[in-house]
Design a protein around this motif. Structure first.
Motif, PDB file in Angstrom:
ATOM      1  N   GLY A 178      34.526  -0.338 -24.984  1.00 49.97           N
ATOM      2  CA  GLY A 178      33.516  -0.263 -25.353  1.00 49.97           C
ATOM      3  C   GLY A 178      33.519   0.796 -26.626  1.00 49.97           C
ATOM      4  O   GLY A 178      34.516   1.004 -26.814  1.00 49.97           O
ATOM      5  N   GLY A 179      32.063   1.065 -26.863  1.00 49.35           N
ATOM      6  CA  GLY A 179      32.217   2.194 -27.889  1.00 49.35           C
ATOM      7  C   GLY A 179      32.727   3.650 -27.171  1.00 49.35           C
ATOM      8  O   GLY A 179      32.279   3.798 -26.135  1.00 49.35           O
ATOM      9  N   ASP A 230      31.948   6.453 -27.766  1.00 48.55           N
ATOM     10  CA  ASP A 230      30.907   7.621 -27.335  1.00 48.55           C
ATOM     11  C   ASP A 230      30.243   7.206 -25.832  1.00 48.55           C
ATOM     12  O   ASP A 230      30.178   8.112 -24.880  1.00 48.55           O
ATOM     13  CB  ASP A 230      29.993   7.747 -28.040  1.00 48.55           C
ATOM     14  CG  ASP A 230      28.877   6.481 -28.438  1.00 48.55           C
ATOM     15  OD1 ASP A 230      29.531   5.453 -28.435  1.00 48.55           O
ATOM     16  OD2 ASP A 230      27.718   6.387 -28.608  1.00 48.55           O
ATOM     17  N   SER A 231      30.289   5.990 -25.666  1.00 46.52           N
ATOM     18  CA  SER A 231      29.479   5.300 -24.286  1.00 46.52           C
ATOM     19  C   SER A 231      30.722   5.823 -23.248  1.00 46.52           C
ATOM     20  O   SER A 231      30.537   6.192 -22.038  1.00 46.52           O
ATOM     21  CB  SER A 231      29.226   3.890 -24.437  1.00 46.52           C
ATOM     22  OG  SER A 231      28.155   3.833 -25.119  1.00 46.52           O
ATOM     23  N   ALA A 250      30.667   9.234 -22.386  1.00 51.17           N
ATOM     24  CA  ALA A 250      29.801   9.690 -21.569  1.00 51.17           C
ATOM     25  C   ALA A 250      30.181   9.354 -19.899  1.00 51.17           C
ATOM     26  O   ALA A 250      29.686   9.933 -18.820  1.00 51.17           O
ATOM     27  CB  ALA A 250      28.505   9.119 -21.892  1.00 51.17           C
ATOM     28  N   GLY A 251      30.561   7.993 -19.986  1.00 55.10           N
ATOM     29  CA  GLY A 251      30.907   7.588 -18.523  1.00 55.10           C
ATOM     30  C   GLY A 251      31.892   8.474 -18.049  1.00 55.10           C
ATOM     31  O   GLY A 251      31.842   8.748 -16.705  1.00 55.10           O
ATOM     32  N   THR A 255      35.078  11.790 -30.630  1.00 57.75           N
ATOM     33  CA  THR A 255      34.542  11.384 -29.435  1.00 57.75           C
ATOM     34  C   THR A 255      35.446  11.590 -28.357  1.00 57.75           C
ATOM     35  O   THR A 255      35.234  12.072 -27.084  1.00 57.75           O
ATOM     36  CB  THR A 255      34.471   9.766 -29.474  1.00 57.75           C
ATOM     37  OG1 THR A 255      35.543   9.387 -29.928  1.00 57.75           O
ATOM     38  CG2 THR A 255      33.504   9.362 -30.043  1.00 57.75           C
ATOM     39  N   ASP A 273      26.761   1.459 -34.796  1.00 50.98           N
ATOM     40  CA  ASP A 273      25.777   2.579 -34.541  1.00 50.98           C
ATOM     41  C   ASP A 273      26.578   3.930 -34.954  1.00 50.98           C
ATOM     42  O   ASP A 273      27.775   4.064 -34.839  1.00 50.98           O
ATOM     43  CB  ASP A 273      25.500   2.703 -33.030  1.00 50.98           C
ATOM     44  CG  ASP A 273      24.499   3.733 -32.884  1.00 50.98           C
ATOM     45  OD1 ASP A 273      23.166   3.453 -32.910  1.00 50.98           O
ATOM     46  OD2 ASP A 273      24.770   4.705 -32.598  1.00 50.98           O
ATOM     47  N   GLU A 318      26.495   6.564 -34.022  1.00 49.54           N
ATOM     48  CA  GLU A 318      27.112   7.562 -33.167  1.00 49.54           C
ATOM     49  C   GLU A 318      28.625   7.138 -32.671  1.00 49.54           C
ATOM     50  O   GLU A 318      29.343   7.884 -32.347  1.00 49.54           O
ATOM     51  CB  GLU A 318      26.418   7.684 -31.874  1.00 49.54           C
ATOM     52  CG  GLU A 318      24.898   8.216 -32.227  1.00 49.54           C
ATOM     53  CD  GLU A 318      25.220   9.661 -32.772  1.00 49.54           C
ATOM     54  OE1 GLU A 318      25.912  10.498 -32.256  1.00 49.54           O
ATOM     55  OE2 GLU A 318      24.357  10.008 -33.748  1.00 49.54           O
ATOM     56  N   VAL A 319      28.841   5.788 -33.075  1.00 50.59           N
ATOM     57  CA  VAL A 319      30.348   5.540 -32.715  1.00 50.59           C
ATOM     58  C   VAL A 319      31.079   5.464 -33.804  1.00 50.59           C
ATOM     59  O   VAL A 319      30.931   5.615 -34.827  1.00 50.59           O
ATOM     60  CB  VAL A 319      30.292   4.053 -31.989  1.00 50.59           C
ATOM     61  CG1 VAL A 319      29.567   3.945 -30.749  1.00 50.59           C
ATOM     62  CG2 VAL A 319      29.874   3.050 -32.890  1.00 50.59           C
ATOM     63  N   GLN A 331      26.423  -1.353 -30.769  1.00 49.24           N
ATOM     64  CA  GLN A 331      26.911  -0.443 -30.183  1.00 49.24           C
ATOM     65  C   GLN A 331      28.302  -0.194 -29.980  1.00 49.24           C
ATOM     66  O   GLN A 331      29.044   0.925 -29.702  1.00 49.24           O
ATOM     67  CB  GLN A 331      26.461  -0.652 -28.733  1.00 49.24           C
ATOM     68  CG  GLN A 331      25.182  -0.530 -28.297  1.00 49.24           C
ATOM     69  CD  GLN A 331      24.652   1.011 -28.639  1.00 49.24           C
ATOM     70  OE1 GLN A 331      25.186   1.985 -28.548  1.00 49.24           O
ATOM     71  NE2 GLN A 331      23.702   0.918 -29.444  1.00 49.24           N
ATOM     72  N   ASP A 332      29.033  -1.123 -30.603  1.00 46.76           N
ATOM     73  CA  ASP A 332      30.719  -1.099 -30.834  1.00 46.76           C
ATOM     74  C   ASP A 332      31.187  -1.895 -31.892  1.00 46.76           C
ATOM     75  O   ASP A 332      30.044  -2.960 -32.313  1.00 46.76           O
ATOM     76  CB  ASP A 332      31.369  -1.347 -29.512  1.00 46.76           C
ATOM     77  CG  ASP A 332      31.124  -2.698 -28.893  1.00 46.76           C
ATOM     78  OD1 ASP A 332      31.453  -3.679 -29.534  1.00 46.76           O
ATOM     79  OD2 ASP A 332      31.029  -2.734 -27.821  1.00 46.76           O
TER      80      ASP A 332
END
Length: 277
Positions: free
Chosen positions: A90-91, A93-94, A97-98, A115, A166, A168-169, A193-194
């Motif tokens: 995935g992205g 950043d996500s 966060a996980g 990241t 995005d 942020e990624v 998102q990615d």
């Protein structure tokens, strides 16, 4: 020879034969004896130095690593029967966060040091991150490049629908660096998102172009065309990898990281279009 002398000679001969028999038995016993304790110890040391790996290795990895890491995961399982490598792509950043929110994982491979720092700054890794590859952007277009896109400026032409990651990624941040370097102000039809999400928009013909990594263009095959542009040199991303703190299967996770960083791992990654650090 007297009778007494003869008897004495026979006794001496019998004693000699008995001694020879004892020597023969002793030699046979020595040759068939079990290995010495030192030999057994050496074997045990070798066994303990290479423990058998087992269990699941959970890898959180940037979406752009999907094809390469899946191939390396299969190779790892082949080398180590009884192991399984599972991926969460995935992205970055996500994924970060996980991890910081407690998602169980063994390895994190991010598409940028920034990241990765989201995890390491919270003391989230047991080992120092190491850059293992780099990646560069390309413009993905519809097959045959019907809009004749040859530069970032062409993406601003009327009617050309462009998709970006995005901001942020990592792929979005890299795209913005490249656009700034080219002096291009671009309004995309969507932010994804990615990188796979951005590429899919072009593959499905929902967009005319996207700024993605060249590794993703290569992985897409004939579903898209790729266009190089000089400003991509100003937005090359380093990819770090790290063993996570409290990894459920740290021993196998370390071995997976070693495979990624090995000569065979580099061959798979460079074959997919990644750059060496």
């Amino acid at each position: 020879m007297t009778t007494r002398t003869a008897r004495r000679a026979l006794r001496i001969a019998a004693a000699g034969a008995g001694a020879m028999a004892l020597l023969t038995l002793s030699a046979c016993s020595a040759s068939s004896s079990p290995p010495s304790s030192s030999s057994s110890g050496d074997t045990a040391a070798r066994t303990s130095a290479s423990p058998k790996l087992s269990g699941t290795v959970t890898v959180f990895a940037a979406a752009s690593l999907k094809e390469s890491f899946e191939k390396l995961g299969e190779e790892f399982e082949r080398r180590h029967p009884g192991t399984e490598v599972t991926f969460n792509f995935g992205g970055s950043d996500s994924l970060a966060a996980g991890i910081t929110n407690g998602a169980p994982a063994d390895v994190f491979a991010a598409a940028s040091p920034k990241t990765m720092s989201l995890v390491t700054d919270q003391d989230g890794t047991a080992g120092k991150p190491v850059t293992f590859v780099r990646n560069q952007l390309e413009i993905a277009t519809l097959p045959g490049n019907p809009d004749g896109i040859a530069s970032l400026k062409d993406l601003t032409e009327s009617g050309v629908k462009v998709v970006l990651c995005d901001k942020e990624v990592p792929c979005g941040a890299a795209a913005q660096k490249a656009l700034d370097a080219a002096g291009v102000d671009l309004e995309p039809v969507s932010y994804e998102q990615d990188v796979k999400g951005a590429l899919t928009k072009v593959e499905l013909k929902e967009a005319d172009a996207a700024l993605v990594y060249r590794t993703d263009v290569r992985a897409a095959g004939d579903k898209v065309d790729g266009v190089d542009f000089p400003e991509s040199a100003d937005a090359v991303n380093d990819y770090p990898i790290a063993l996570l703190k409290d990894a459920p299967n740290s021993t196998a996770a370390k071995a997976f990281i070693e495979l990624v960083r090995s000569a065979e791992g580099r061959e798979v990654l460079t074959g997919a279009g990644f750059l060496t650090p």
